[in-house]
Design an enzyme around this catalytic site. Structure first.
Site, mmCIF file in Angstrom:
data_model
loop_
_atom_site.group_PDB
_atom_site.id
_atom_site.type_symbol
_atom_site.label_atom_id
_atom_site.label_comp_id
_atom_site.label_asym_id
_atom_site.label_seq_id
_atom_site.Cartn_x
_atom_site.Cartn_y
_atom_site.Cartn_z
ATOM 1 N N TYR A 111 23.907 2.938 84.474
ATOM 2 C CA TYR A 111 22.741 3.253 83.616
ATOM 3 C C TYR A 111 22.043 4.498 84.153
ATOM 4 C CZ TYR A 111 17.865 3.501 82.449
ATOM 5 O OH TYR A 111 16.642 3.989 82.090
ATOM 6 N N PRO A 130 20.701 -6.457 95.429
ATOM 7 C CA PRO A 130 21.544 -5.282 95.719
ATOM 8 C C PRO A 130 21.197 -4.113 94.795
ATOM 9 C CG PRO A 130 22.894 -7.271 95.529
ATOM 10 C CD PRO A 130 21.502 -7.660 95.106
ATOM 11 N N LYS A 145 21.594 8.686 82.708
ATOM 12 C CA LYS A 145 20.363 9.491 82.600
ATOM 13 C C LYS A 145 20.551 10.846 83.285
ATOM 14 C CE LYS A 145 17.887 6.658 80.237
ATOM 15 N NZ LYS A 145 17.534 6.999 78.836
ATOM 16 N N LEU A 147 18.377 -1.784 66.213
ATOM 17 C CA LEU A 147 17.830 -3.132 66.462
ATOM 18 C C LEU A 147 18.698 -3.941 67.432
ATOM 19 C CD1 LEU A 147 16.507 -4.053 62.896
ATOM 20 C CD2 LEU A 147 15.275 -2.962 64.797
ATOM 21 N N PHE A 153 14.752 7.885 72.537
ATOM 22 C CA PHE A 153 14.679 6.713 73.428
ATOM 23 C C PHE A 153 15.959 5.892 73.361
ATOM 24 C CE2 PHE A 153 10.282 6.867 74.641
ATOM 25 C CZ PHE A 153 9.580 7.369 73.565
ATOM 26 N N SER A 208 14.681 8.958 83.666
ATOM 27 C CA SER A 208 14.196 7.884 84.539
ATOM 28 C C SER A 208 14.178 8.330 85.995
ATOM 29 C CB SER A 208 15.120 6.667 84.386
ATOM 30 O OG SER A 208 14.861 5.715 85.388
HETATM 31 C C1 WQD Z 1 10.802 -3.659 90.278
HETATM 32 C C2 WQD Z 1 10.638 -4.337 91.624
HETATM 33 C C3 WQD Z 1 12.533 -5.610 92.354
HETATM 34 C C4 WQD Z 1 12.389 -8.684 89.284
HETATM 35 C C5 WQD Z 1 14.344 -0.483 86.693
HETATM 36 C C6 WQD Z 1 15.241 0.669 86.351
HETATM 37 C C7 WQD Z 1 14.408 1.865 85.955
HETATM 38 C C8 WQD Z 1 13.482 1.472 84.846
HETATM 39 C C9 WQD Z 1 12.600 0.323 85.283
HETATM 40 C C10 WQD Z 1 14.437 2.009 82.713
HETATM 41 C C11 WQD Z 1 11.884 -4.248 92.482
HETATM 42 C C12 WQD Z 1 11.334 -6.515 92.116
HETATM 43 C C13 WQD Z 1 12.106 -7.560 90.030
HETATM 44 C C14 WQD Z 1 12.220 -9.976 89.850
HETATM 45 C C15 WQD Z 1 11.489 -8.950 91.892
HETATM 46 N N1 WQD Z 1 14.207 1.124 83.690
HETATM 47 N N2 WQD Z 1 11.656 -7.703 91.317
HETATM 48 N N3 WQD Z 1 11.765 -10.046 91.142
HETATM 49 O O1 WQD Z 1 14.511 -1.916 89.375
HETATM 50 O O2 WQD Z 1 12.343 -0.658 89.902
HETATM 51 O O3 WQD Z 1 13.589 -0.138 87.819
HETATM 52 O O4 WQD Z 1 13.486 -0.769 85.623
HETATM 53 O O5 WQD Z 1 14.191 3.167 82.668
HETATM 54 O O6 WQD Z 1 15.267 2.880 85.537
HETATM 55 O O7 WQD Z 1 15.972 1.006 87.512
HETATM 56 O O8 WQD Z 1 12.398 -2.289 88.015
HETATM 57 O O9 WQD Z 1 11.148 -4.277 87.344
HETATM 58 O O10 WQD Z 1 13.630 -4.519 87.833
HETATM 59 O O11 WQD Z 1 12.017 -4.154 89.700
HETATM 60 O O12 WQD Z 1 11.087 -9.044 93.068
HETATM 61 O O13 WQD Z 1 12.479 -11.037 89.227
HETATM 62 O O14 WQD Z 1 10.401 -5.723 91.396
HETATM 63 O O15 WQD Z 1 13.207 -6.001 93.551
HETATM 64 O O16 WQD Z 1 11.486 -4.079 93.823
HETATM 65 P P1 WQD Z 1 13.257 -1.276 88.898
HETATM 66 P P2 WQD Z 1 12.320 -3.882 88.149
#
Ligand code: WQD
Length: 339
Positions: A149, A296, A153, A33, A80, A124
């Site tokens: 992270y 970044p 994986k 949790l 998970f 992932s």
């Molecule tokens: C998606 C897109 C951001 C927030 C991560 C992990 C991956 C998986 C999913 C676990 C990107 C853009 C995001 C915001 C934005 N996690 N964005 N404004 O980074 O693709 O993947 O989460 O397994 O392993 O790496 O997902 O949803 O953070 O971003 O513009 O406030 O949305 O730049 O292009 P991401 P995300």
């Protein structure tokens, strides 16, 4: 068949528990949790109409995990439980390596000692980094992960592969997720981000609900159709069903040291702006967003080639981006009302 779901009170875990039940399996949840709460268990109950056995256990607690395997005879495990915040992993790498890798090692040791031989691992697409080719296939070379992270994986996949090859009699599958979004259509379970969501869709729905002022789109100067990043957004229910299919594939596997990896994505890429527009259209609302600087570590574009999971597991993504964004909004409205 009794399946242990570690992290089963989490976002993808809880949806997988529901789909395991729907497919006739008997799920058992362990979860510490840390990143979830007991209300998720009530949500699962409201969907399936029965109590799923739950144990508040940390997978790093080998004694507690052994006691559980002594008590419950499992036929398989879906793992998970892990820390999963990309940004947090950069600030606390040791915590991420210790938690994510040690919990995996504890599980594999206990499974070996109790002859539980079917294992499905939550991996992932982050293991691909910024791929040189698109769409990514399972043969696309992994790249140095952009975060600790993501590296946990990749290392976890290698730990599982090397363990399976040593012939302890375990068969394993790693599912490489793309971007899980959405919620169960009942709005009984969904994503419950801790604090400020780092992921796009939960942040977006909180803006739409008036909990946050505006969504910042991280960059619109990428080499993509509208300048914003491209991702393969997959409905969490479709992803959950892929885990059931993975267990079914392991049930049929006769090779004792079977290990394989599968991309689990829709095979379609959408830009961030396309997702925003779709969200506005399907939910008939206007979202407050602005364009900001790149984040970044973001990958410019990534989406899956999912032929392998389609052909080998007979699994296809059934739900659309519109379905996921409708379900995500219904869930956000539900939890905003209950605040
Ligand atoms: C998606 C897109 C951001 C927030 C991560 C992990 C991956 C998986 C999913 C676990 C990107 C853009 C995001 C915001 C934005 N996690 N964005 N404004 O980074 O693709 O993947 O989460 O397994 O392993 O790496 O997902 O949803 O953070 O971003 O513009 O406030 O949305 O730049 O292009 P991401 P995300």
């Amino acid at each position: 068949m009794k399946i242990l779901v570690t992290g089963g009170a989490g976002f993808i875990g809880s949806h997988t528990v529901v789909e395991l039940h729907n497919a006739g399996y008997t799920p058992v949840i362990i979860d510490n949790l840390y990143n979830s709460n007991r209300e998720v268990l009530a949500g699962i109950y409201n969907i399936i109409g029965k109590e799923v056995p739950f144990y508040e256990i940390d997978c790093n607690d080998e004694r507690a995990v052994r006691d559980l395997f002594e008590k419950e005879k499992f036929d398989g495990v879906i793992h998970f439980a892990a820390y999963k915040a990309v940004g947090e992993s950069v600030e606390k790498p040791l915590a991420y390596y210790e938690n994510n890798l040690m919990s995996l090692i504890v599980l594999l040791k206990v499974m070996r000692d109790y002859q539980v031989n079917k294992f499905v691992f939550s991996s992932s697409c982050t293991v691909y980094g910024q791929p040189n080719e698109l769409p990514v296939t399972e043969d696309t070379p992994r790249q140095p992960a952009a975060s600790p992270y993501g590296n946990t994986k990749a290392i976890s996949e290698d730990i599982i592969r090397d363990h399976v090859i040593s012939k302890p009699g375990i068969k394993a599958i790693a599912l490489r997720y793309f971007n899980p979004i959405g919620a169960h259509s009942s709005a009984e379970i969904g994503e419950l981000p801790n604090g400020v969501p780092s992921n796009l869709v939960p942040y977006l729905t909180q803006v739409a609900a008036g909990l946050r002022k505006s969504l910042t789109v991280f960059g619109e100067d990428y080499d993509t159709p509208d300048g914003t990043c491209v991702r393969d957004f997959i409905h969490v229910v479709d992803l959950a069903i892929a885990h059931v299919k993975a267990i079914e594939l392991l049930n049929e596997q006769t090779i004792s040291d079977y290990y394989d990896v599968f991309n689990v994505g829709t095979g379609q890429g959408h830009t961030v702006l396309e997702l925003i527009k779709t969200f506005e259209e399907v939910n008939n609302l206007k979202l407050n967003y602005n364009i900001g600087p790149r984040r970044p570590g973001d990958v410019e574009k990534i989406y899956a080639q999912s032929d392998k999971v389609n052909n080998v597991m007979k699994w296809h993504a059934e739900k659309s981006l519109a379905d996921a964004l409708k379900d995500a909004w219904r869930w956000q409205e539900k939890i905003t009302k209950s605040v």
